[in-house]
Design an enzyme around this catalytic site. Sequence first.
Site, mmCIF file in Angstrom:
data_model
loop_
_atom_site.group_PDB
_atom_site.id
_atom_site.type_symbol
_atom_site.label_atom_id
_atom_site.label_comp_id
_atom_site.label_asym_id
_atom_site.label_seq_id
_atom_site.Cartn_x
_atom_site.Cartn_y
_atom_site.Cartn_z
ATOM 1 C CD GLU A 1 -12.281 -36.745 -2.901
ATOM 2 O OE1 GLU A 1 -12.368 -35.531 -2.626
ATOM 3 O OE2 GLU A 1 -11.216 -37.300 -3.226
ATOM 4 C CB CYS B 1 -7.036 -32.066 -5.569
ATOM 5 S SG CYS B 1 -5.322 -32.371 -5.094
ATOM 6 C CG HIS C 1 -8.596 -35.238 -2.248
ATOM 7 N ND1 HIS C 1 -9.008 -35.582 -3.506
ATOM 8 C CD2 HIS C 1 -7.323 -34.788 -2.357
ATOM 9 C CE1 HIS C 1 -8.024 -35.365 -4.353
ATOM 10 N NE2 HIS C 1 -6.984 -34.882 -3.687
HETATM 11 N N1 LIG Z 1 -1.477 -33.614 -9.814
HETATM 12 C C1 LIG Z 1 -1.805 -32.388 -9.120
HETATM 13 C C2 LIG Z 1 -3.182 -32.521 -8.485
HETATM 14 C C3 LIG Z 1 -3.145 -33.512 -7.361
HETATM 15 C C4 LIG Z 1 -4.441 -34.260 -7.180
HETATM 16 O O1 LIG Z 1 -5.487 -33.969 -7.770
HETATM 17 N N2 LIG Z 1 -4.327 -35.303 -6.383
HETATM 18 C C5 LIG Z 1 -5.373 -36.256 -6.271
HETATM 19 C C6 LIG Z 1 -4.783 -37.627 -6.483
HETATM 20 C C7 LIG Z 1 -5.776 -38.690 -6.156
HETATM 21 C C8 LIG Z 1 -6.840 -38.734 -7.229
HETATM 22 O O2 LIG Z 1 -6.547 -39.257 -8.317
HETATM 23 O O3 LIG Z 1 -7.944 -38.254 -6.994
HETATM 24 C C9 LIG Z 1 -0.776 -32.073 -8.052
HETATM 25 O O4 LIG Z 1 0.054 -32.941 -7.756
HETATM 26 O O5 LIG Z 1 -0.837 -30.956 -7.491
#
Ligand SMILES: N[C@@H](CCC(=O)NCCCC(=O)O)C(=O)O
Length: 256
Positions: free
Chosen positions: A226, A116, A224
């Site tokens: 994970e 992400c 994700h």
């Molecule tokens: N903020 C960026 C990346 C989004 C992201 O990594 N989401 C994961 C949120 C849950 C976590 O904290 O792992 C975007 O909005 O593109």
Amino acid sequence: MPKSPHKPLIWLPACHRHLDLNDPGGYSVLADRYALAVTALGLQPVLFPMAEAEDVPCLLDFVHGVLLTGSPSNVEATHFGATALATDLLDPRRDKLTMRLVREALERGVPLFGVCRGLQEMNVALGGSLHQAVHEQPGLLDHREPPDAPLEVQFAERHDVLLEPGSRFAHWAGGTRACVNSLHGQGIKRLGEGVVAEARAPDGLVEGVRVTGAPAFAYGVQWHPEWRHEKHPFYERTLHAFASACREHMEVREEA
Ligand SMILES: N[C@@H](CCC(=O)NCCCC(=O)O)C(=O)O
């Protein structure tokens, strides 16, 4: 050949959050789900609180892989020649660290997996750019999670990704299509140097990349894996491929 009795050490960079408004010092945080997934793979997650970009060359000597975690914070737009949105939650310390960490890990052949925000950091560190609000782009879907829903809903499978035939993504998925979760407002706009798209959402947004020419595992995904990976074969195979690369890197280093 004897397998090492040690666990590969995997660097998961911290996020910096102000969790207590009465404590201006802030907190270095890591969502447990990333560390739990790394542990389930037989690897040892490590966190280097307060690590700065200049520490990266030394600290990479101690690890056998890097997993760039997700975060609600956005990569600051100044890193790709734009201006941050007033609504952006930023984490400049993390940005500065990961811009160096991506390039150093790739150069030294340390296995690298971006999730992400981590995918976005890989792309920006290699000179690419991001859409700052994917949902405001004509023709692109809203890739954000429902903000107030339970985690099971936020991380539920949300859209398909089309996987490049013959790619390792297709191998891990057992086909050229898979359904994944989606929790992001930024997204890849211009690919960085050596970054090739190998997974795309139905709207064409790049969702999975490989870094060409990297001496070791170098992949990033917008979804994700994970999350509930033990119930999702595509996620599980992706993570195990990263784990195998980290184990191999450790064993080669130990034999040197
Ligand atoms: N903020 C960026 C990346 C989004 C992201 O990594 N989401 C994961 C949120 C849950 C976590 O904290 O792992 C975007 O909005 O593109």
